[in-house]
Design an enzyme around this catalytic site. Structure first.
Site, PDB file in Angstrom:
ATOM      1  N   TYR A  72       0.835  -1.205   0.000  1.00 47.86           N
ATOM      2  CA  TYR A  72       0.000   0.000   0.000  1.00 47.86           C
ATOM      3  C   TYR A  72       0.871   1.258   0.000  1.00 47.86           C
ATOM      4  CZ  TYR A  72      -3.942   3.068   1.090  1.00 47.86           C
ATOM      5  OH  TYR A  72      -4.901   4.032   1.032  1.00 47.86           O
ATOM      6  N   PHE A 124      -7.351  19.654 -24.624  1.00 46.68           N
ATOM      7  CA  PHE A 124      -8.057  18.399 -24.915  1.00 46.68           C
ATOM      8  C   PHE A 124      -9.404  18.412 -24.199  1.00 46.68           C
ATOM      9  CE2 PHE A 124      -9.005  13.895 -24.037  1.00 46.68           C
ATOM     10  CZ  PHE A 124      -9.192  13.501 -25.341  1.00 46.68           C
ATOM     11  N   ASP A 125     -10.349  17.586 -24.657  1.00 43.71           N
ATOM     12  CA  ASP A 125     -11.723  17.702 -24.127  1.00 43.71           C
ATOM     13  C   ASP A 125     -11.837  17.447 -22.624  1.00 43.71           C
ATOM     14  OD1 ASP A 125     -11.156  15.113 -24.963  1.00 43.71           O
ATOM     15  OD2 ASP A 125     -13.244  14.565 -25.211  1.00 43.71           O
ATOM     16  N   ASP A 214       0.487  19.352 -20.758  1.00 40.47           N
ATOM     17  CA  ASP A 214      -0.353  18.170 -20.926  1.00 40.47           C
ATOM     18  C   ASP A 214       0.455  17.245 -21.832  1.00 40.47           C
ATOM     19  OD1 ASP A 214      -2.039  16.214 -21.773  1.00 40.47           O
ATOM     20  OD2 ASP A 214      -3.720  17.529 -22.227  1.00 40.47           O
ATOM     21  N   ALA A 216       0.482  13.875 -22.793  1.00 43.65           N
ATOM     22  CA  ALA A 216       0.067  12.558 -23.289  1.00 43.65           C
ATOM     23  C   ALA A 216       0.972  12.023 -24.402  1.00 43.65           C
ATOM     24  CB  ALA A 216      -1.385  12.628 -23.767  1.00 43.65           C
ATOM     25  N   LYS A 257      -0.803   6.664 -23.512  1.00 41.79           N
ATOM     26  CA  LYS A 257      -0.326   6.965 -24.859  1.00 41.79           C
ATOM     27  C   LYS A 257       1.180   6.679 -24.919  1.00 41.79           C
ATOM     28  CE  LYS A 257      -4.249   9.611 -24.672  1.00 41.79           C
ATOM     29  NZ  LYS A 257      -5.067   9.726 -23.457  1.00 41.79           N
ATOM     30  N   HIS A 449     -20.134  13.644 -25.932  1.00 44.16           N
ATOM     31  CA  HIS A 449     -19.855  12.717 -27.035  1.00 44.16           C
ATOM     32  C   HIS A 449     -19.758  11.256 -26.589  1.00 44.16           C
ATOM     33  CE1 HIS A 449     -16.061  13.977 -25.335  1.00 44.16           C
ATOM     34  NE2 HIS A 449     -15.465  12.937 -25.861  1.00 44.16           N
TER      35      HIS A 449
HETATM   36  N1  F0G Z   1      -4.688  15.106 -22.677  1.00 42.63           N
HETATM   37  C1  F0G Z   1      -4.657  14.715 -23.960  1.00 42.63           C
HETATM   38  C2  F0G Z   1      -3.911  15.529 -24.966  1.00 42.63           C
HETATM   39  C3  F0G Z   1      -5.337  13.561 -24.340  1.00 42.63           C
HETATM   40  O1  F0G Z   1      -5.316  13.194 -25.622  1.00 42.63           O
HETATM   41  C4  F0G Z   1      -6.031  12.806 -23.365  1.00 42.63           C
HETATM   42  C5  F0G Z   1      -6.760  11.603 -23.715  1.00 42.63           C
HETATM   43  C6  F0G Z   1      -6.020  13.249 -22.030  1.00 42.63           C
HETATM   44  C7  F0G Z   1      -5.343  14.412 -21.729  1.00 42.63           C
HETATM   45  C8  F0G Z   1      -6.759  12.526 -20.941  1.00 42.63           C
HETATM   46  O2  F0G Z   1      -6.117  11.337 -20.633  1.00 42.63           O
HETATM   47  O3  F0G Z   1      -7.725   9.526 -21.290  1.00 42.63           O
HETATM   48  O4  F0G Z   1      -5.830   9.094 -19.726  1.00 42.63           O
HETATM   49  O5  F0G Z   1      -7.755  10.429 -18.992  1.00 42.63           O
HETATM   50  N2  F0G Z   1      -6.981  11.294 -24.906  1.00 42.63           N
HETATM   51  C9  F0G Z   1      -7.645  10.077 -25.357  1.00 42.63           C
HETATM   52  C10 F0G Z   1      -7.838  10.185 -26.844  1.00 42.63           C
HETATM   53  C11 F0G Z   1      -8.879   9.704 -24.624  1.00 42.63           C
HETATM   54  O6  F0G Z   1      -8.533   9.325 -27.392  1.00 42.63           O
HETATM   55  O7  F0G Z   1      -7.275  11.086 -27.466  1.00 42.63           O
HETATM   56  P1  F0G Z   1      -6.913  10.032 -20.147  1.00 42.63           P
END
Ligand code: F0G
Length: 458
Positions: A72, A124-125, A214, A216, A257, A449
């Site tokens: 843990y 990102f969304d 960010d 990813a 990613k 979406h």
């Molecule tokens: N930032 C970026 C640029 C992303 O593309 C994503 C996720 C996230 C943050 C959030 O990360 O999914 O681990 O919570 N992108 C995926 C996509 C979902 O399909 O582009 P997460």
């Protein structure tokens, strides 16, 4: 004779996938209310919905799963991850989280309050969602060229530094940090140049603000810096990554990613005080600070993935596959966001389905058509994803209306890419006959979406 390019891996384990008939797909798509997220994956032949968590781990990553320490507190696996983050990204402090949006939730709980403004290059969304959920504003300062799919630029994900400077001059007191998204997913998997990153840092310094990355697809961004930016051609990916993060105060990471794991993420920072504040939220939302929603075995695989994901040979194989699909589409004259992105091809749905009105969601319509044609699943990056304006509640119609075909890492072969391109060509050839799209039947107020229900316009 020149030797052709070939993948820098061989395949040790396979997962069968199943073809289906058009009749089957018609039924499944209707049952899913024309939302591609609602399809069972067994109903999909080639799944390009996302490159997130869908990659194939290496034998070394799989072997690390056996060595995970599931304690843990203070697990060895936590320290493995800590060492990888220090060595590759040079951050002293980090918190594991279960994925990228969880990292956003924890970090933004510390940094963002109502009325704040967060300038960045196409949030990102989930990032936008976490900002708007806190009644703050995600201010997009991406270069205008990113909105024209046919302009070919090496760093089409860049911030417009003039827009950023103007925003800071006007709103600095409301800005907690500037966001840098590498690569810029929303603009088409387009990279940000080191020059731009330095420029953002300079503006942040002028106004005494933090810069948050960010991250990813940070390694794919580094690949583009190496292959496209003057002065970086002889540097290793790891050297470039180190330099990129020398300009950051903190980062959020979706490790699904570029760390090539199926689940996981983290926050990292140089600032002890920020780390300490974030610890409290991490414990509340994710888990104790040495596991934060991840199991030990997954932290081990992530540590190895960070190392493998920042190797040139791996990145070259990956990005050349995306390019390969782009070249096929060039042969067929199908318009997409140029140049080919790091993780995906983004088809310009407004150009392909020019007879479908914006209000009827051309990119979603193209996504449904492609699925019906060949069982290939992409994802809409357009007006459905853009949600309604949080204040007026009107639909937002972003400049770009794209169908994203995201390619999982080390998962499909170029034969799969050939099939995807041929299926798209078939849809493209009958584009003029496609005149109607979809209307929304049911939707959630944020990030609609994922769960939206649609019906065909009659
Ligand atoms: N930032 C970026 C640029 C992303 O593309 C994503 C996720 C996230 C943050 C959030 O990360 O999914 O681990 O919570 N992108 C995926 C996509 C979902 O399909 O582009 P997460």
């Amino acid at each position: 004779m020149n030797l052709p390019f070939a993948e820098s891996f061989k395949i040790k384990m396979v997962e069968p996938i199943r073809r289906s008939t058009r009749e089957e797909r018609e039924k499944w798509m209707k049952d899913a209310n024309y939302n591609l997220f609602k399809l069972k994956s067994d109903y999909v032949f080639i799944d390009l919905l996302t490159d997130s968590g869908t990659g194939a781990m290496s034998d070394k990553q799989w072997s690390e799963l056996m060595l995970g320490d599931e304690s843990y507190a203070g697990a060895r696996s936590y320290y493995n991850m800590k060492e990888a983050i220090k060595t590759i990204l040079n951050f002293d402090y980090f918190l594991p989280t279960h994925q990228g949006r969880a990292a956003e939730n924890v970090l933004f709980s510390v940094l963002i309050k109502e009325g704040d403004i967060i300038p960045g290059n196409s949030h990102f969304d989930t990032t936008k969602g976490h900002i708007e959920f806190r009644k703050a504003i995600a201010l997009d300062v991406t270069i205008d060229e990113a909105k024209d799919t046919q302009i070919d630029l090496p760093f089409k994900g860049n911030h417009d530094l003039k827009k950023l400077e103007d925003a800071m001059a006007k709103h600095a007191d409301k800005v907690p940090f500037i966001l840098v998204t590498v690569t810029n997913n929303t603009a088409g998997g387009q990279p940000v140049s080191m020059e731009c990153i330095k420029g953002v840092r300079a503006i942040a310094d002028k106004y005494k603000k933090m810069v948050v990355f960010d991250s990813a697809r940070f390694a794919e961004n580094a690949y583009f810096i190496k292959t496209r930016e003057k002065g970086y051609e002889n540097k290793t990916i790891k050297e470039i990554v180190k330099e990129m993060y020398s300009y950051a105060d903190a980062m959020t990471m979706s490790a699904k990613k570029d760390a090539i794991v199926n689940m996981g993420g983290f926050i990292a920072t140089k600032h002890q005080d920020l780390f300490e504040k974030a610890c409290m939220f991490n414990i509340m939302f994710e888990g104790y600070i040495t596991y934060g929603g991840m199991s030990g075995r997954d932290m081990n695989a992530l540590a190895v993935g960070l190392d493998e994901g920042t190797e040139f040979e791996y990145l070259e194989t990956r990005i050349k596959q995306v390019e390969y699909l782009g070249k096929k589409l060039d042969e067929y004259g199908i318009p997409y966001q140029r140049p080919a992105g790091g993780h995906a091809i983004f088809i310009d749905a407004k150009k392909v389905l020019s007879n479908v009105p914006r209000e009827q969601f051309p990119a979603q319509t193209l996504g449904v058509e492609l699925y019906l044609e060949a069982g290939v699943r992409g994802v809409e990056i357009g007006a459905i994803l853009a949600d309604r304006d949080p204040v007026t509640r009107e639909n937002r119609f972003p400049e770009l209306e794209l169908l994203r075909l995201a390619i999982p890492r080390r998962t499909y072969t170029n034969n799969h890419m050939d099939l995807v391109a041929a299926a798209l060509k078939n849809v493209y050839d009958r584009r003029d006959a496609i005149t109607k799209g979809f209307t929304i039947v049911k939707e959630q107020p944020i990030m609609r979406h994922f769960t939206v229900d649609l019906e065909r316009v009659k």
